[in-house]
Design an enzyme around this catalytic site. Structure first.
Site, short mmCIF file in Angstrom:
data_model
loop_
_atom_site.label_atom_id
_atom_site.label_comp_id
_atom_site.label_asym_id
_atom_site.label_seq_id
_atom_site.Cartn_x
_atom_site.Cartn_y
_atom_site.Cartn_z
N SER A 1 -18.28 1.74 2.45
CA SER A 1 -17.00 2.17 1.89
C SER A 1 -17.18 3.27 0.85
O SER A 1 -16.21 3.90 0.46
CB SER A 1 -16.29 0.98 1.27
OG SER A 1 -17.15 0.34 0.36
N GLU B 1 -12.65 6.86 9.13
CA GLU B 1 -13.09 7.99 8.30
C GLU B 1 -14.53 8.29 8.73
O GLU B 1 -15.40 7.42 8.64
CB GLU B 1 -13.02 7.56 6.83
CG GLU B 1 -13.11 8.67 5.84
CD GLU B 1 -12.94 8.16 4.40
OE1 GLU B 1 -13.33 7.00 4.09
OE2 GLU B 1 -12.42 8.92 3.57
N HIS C 1 -16.35 4.79 8.83
CA HIS C 1 -15.70 3.87 7.89
C HIS C 1 -14.39 3.36 8.48
O HIS C 1 -13.38 4.07 8.52
CB HIS C 1 -15.47 4.62 6.56
CG HIS C 1 -14.88 3.79 5.49
ND1 HIS C 1 -14.13 4.30 4.45
CD2 HIS C 1 -14.95 2.45 5.26
CE1 HIS C 1 -13.75 3.33 3.65
NE2 HIS C 1 -14.23 2.19 4.12
N ASN D 1 -11.40 5.89 -0.35
CA ASN D 1 -11.55 5.06 -1.55
C ASN D 1 -11.52 5.87 -2.84
O ASN D 1 -11.29 5.31 -3.91
CB ASN D 1 -12.81 4.22 -1.45
CG ASN D 1 -12.56 3.01 -0.57
OD1 ASN D 1 -11.48 2.43 -0.62
ND2 ASN D 1 -13.52 2.64 0.25
N1 3HC Z 1 -6.53 -8.90 13.31
C1 3HC Z 1 -5.74 -8.50 14.33
N2 3HC Z 1 -4.42 -8.24 14.17
C2 3HC Z 1 -3.88 -8.44 12.96
C3 3HC Z 1 -4.63 -8.85 11.85
C4 3HC Z 1 -6.02 -9.09 12.07
N3 3HC Z 1 -6.83 -9.48 11.08
N4 3HC Z 1 -3.82 -8.94 10.77
C5 3HC Z 1 -2.59 -8.57 11.19
N5 3HC Z 1 -2.62 -8.26 12.51
C6 3HC Z 1 -1.52 -7.79 13.34
C7 3HC Z 1 -0.51 -8.88 13.60
O1 3HC Z 1 -0.88 -9.66 14.72
C8 3HC Z 1 0.76 -8.08 13.83
O2 3HC Z 1 0.79 -7.60 15.17
P1 3HC Z 1 2.21 -7.40 15.94
O3 3HC Z 1 3.02 -6.45 15.12
O4 3HC Z 1 1.83 -6.84 17.27
O5 3HC Z 1 2.83 -8.76 16.03
C9 3HC Z 1 0.60 -6.87 12.92
O6 3HC Z 1 -0.81 -6.76 12.64
C10 3HC Z 1 1.36 -7.06 11.63
O7 3HC Z 1 0.91 -8.27 11.03
P2 3HC Z 1 1.86 -9.33 10.31
O8 3HC Z 1 3.25 -9.26 10.90
O9 3HC Z 1 1.18 -10.64 10.28
O10 3HC Z 1 1.87 -8.89 8.79
P3 3HC Z 1 2.21 -7.50 8.14
O11 3HC Z 1 3.35 -6.82 8.83
O12 3HC Z 1 2.33 -7.81 6.70
O13 3HC Z 1 0.91 -6.62 8.38
C11 3HC Z 1 -1.15 -5.78 7.62
C12 3HC Z 1 -0.34 -7.03 7.96
C13 3HC Z 1 -1.35 -4.96 8.89
C14 3HC Z 1 -2.47 -6.26 7.07
C15 3HC Z 1 -0.32 -4.94 6.59
O14 3HC Z 1 0.04 -5.73 5.50
C16 3HC Z 1 -1.08 -3.73 6.08
O15 3HC Z 1 -1.13 -2.69 6.72
N6 3HC Z 1 -1.65 -3.87 4.86
C17 3HC Z 1 -2.44 -2.80 4.24
C18 3HC Z 1 -3.77 -2.74 4.90
C19 3HC Z 1 -4.63 -1.69 4.29
O16 3HC Z 1 -4.25 -0.91 3.43
N7 3HC Z 1 -5.89 -1.64 4.76
C20 3HC Z 1 -6.87 -0.73 4.24
C21 3HC Z 1 -7.63 -1.42 3.18
S1 3HC Z 1 -8.82 -0.36 2.46
C22 3HC Z 1 -10.14 -0.48 3.47
O17 3HC Z 1 -10.18 -1.23 4.41
C23 3HC Z 1 -11.29 0.37 3.07
C24 3HC Z 1 -12.38 -0.41 2.38
O18 3HC Z 1 -13.48 0.43 2.24
C25 3HC Z 1 -12.00 -0.97 1.06
#
Ligand code: 3HC
Length: 283
Positions: free
Chosen positions: A119, A152, A140, A190
């Site tokens: 990351s 990324e 990434h 990040n």
């Molecule tokens: N695996 C597979 N599918 C998943 C999942 C998982 N772990 N989590 C959620 N989903 C799917 C659900 O099945 C759902 O699919 P559908 O629309 O086809 O039914 C869809 O994603 C939406 O999920 P939910 O309805 O349960 O919940 P939300 O609408 O709240 O979405 C989320 C969940 C996609 C996690 C959303 O909250 C989100 O986008 N959050 C921000 C995520 C983010 O910013 N990620 C980047 C983090 S930074 C990073 O990773 C970098 C690192 O270096 C730190």
């Protein structure tokens, strides 16, 4: 891309997600972890995620079974010695990663690309411990891997254009979008995300608003799917602190100083969603 072989190093949250998307895109995947229990947890996560996809009628049961059959779990690196690409997703510790890259360089066929899902750590430094720095690159993925479109792609000082083009093709074959960035602390994702999260933690620390209020402002006001404190819990507070430290040390600028409250939470074991408590508590 059929019949191509990929090895994923580390069966944690990110490694399991990466193995899942590779297998779903018809790659034969070797999922490696030192720890057999971690490996089993990784496989269980993939199964659960694919079963949900079947329930939601996104994939058929046959497809789920075929995808699972393409994943071989192992505790021996040599099972992936003929892989075309290796993606490392282990603990964010430069020394540990360097050791793994040295070993991979010796074990895996010399044409293979060695990618890291780090990351924030230096791809150039990882490449430098191998005899194939032109084939070392950052890939990434974002959490949750099966959902997030971005990969990324980080080009180290020695990464070749050929390697980048190949990774671009592989990323697109996974249904994801590659975005090329250069190798500096925190890359782009990040470098921008973590100071925002850190600032949200300072806002809480200084008593400007409650955690719920801070998250509501960003969710309703900026259309973020999660507020920054909830997102920090989701990412892991130890990971957030680690990335802020990499930025602080890498740029030497006080604007990246980790908030004392973040440090205190990490010291207290409040690491976020994975331990069911961070800024929030989880069932
Ligand atoms: N695996 C597979 N599918 C998943 C999942 C998982 N772990 N989590 C959620 N989903 C799917 C659900 O099945 C759902 O699919 P559908 O629309 O086809 O039914 C869809 O994603 C939406 O999920 P939910 O309805 O349960 O919940 P939300 O609408 O709240 O979405 C989320 C969940 C996609 C996690 C959303 O909250 C989100 O986008 N959050 C921000 C995520 C983010 O910013 N990620 C980047 C983090 S930074 C990073 O990773 C970098 C690192 O270096 C730190």
């Amino acid at each position: 891309m059929e019949n191509r072989k990929a090895m994923v190093i580390g069966a944690g949250q990110m490694g399991a997600g990466i193995a899942q998307v590779l297998a779903s895109a018809s790659y034969n995947v070797v999922l490696y972890d030192l720890d057999t229990q971690a490996l089993q947890r990784g496989i269980n996560k993939i199964e659960t995620s694919l079963k949900k996809a079947v329930q939601k009628e996104k994939i058929k049961e046959d497809e789920m079974n075929e995808t699972l059959a393409r994943i071989q779990d192992t505790t021996s690196l040599s099972n992936g010695d003929d892989a075309d690409i290796v993606i490392e997703a282990i603990v964010e510790n430069l020394e540990v990663k360097k050791e793994v890259f040295k070993k991979l360089d010796q074990i895996v066929k010399k044409e293979a690309i060695l990618a890291s899902n780090t990351s924030a750590l230096s791809i150039t430094e990882l490449g430098a411990v191998t005899k194939r720095p032109e084939k070392v690159i950052g890939m990434h993925f974002m959490n949750p891997v099966p959902v997030m479109k971005l990969v990324e792609v980080i080009r180290g000082l020695s990464t070749s254009e050929e390697t980048y083009q190949e990774i671009k093709r592989i990323t697109e074959s996974l249904g994801k979008v590659p975005v090329l960035v250069e190798d500096f602390p925190g890359f782009v994702s990040n470098r921008i995300l973590m100071p925002m999260i850190n600032e949200a933690i300072y806002t809480l620390y200084e008593g400007i608003a409650s955690k719920e209020a801070i998250d509501e402002v960003m969710k309703l006001g900026m259309n973020h799917p999660m507020g920054p404190l909830q997102l920090a819990d989701f990412i892991g507070l130890d990971t957030c602190l680690f990335i802020m430290e990499v930025l602080h040390e890498g740029f030497g600028d006080d604007k990246y100083r980790p908030c004392p409250l973040l440090k205190q939470y990490v010291k207290g074991g409040y690491l976020g969603y994975k331990v069911k408590r961070g800024f929030y508590e989880y069932e």
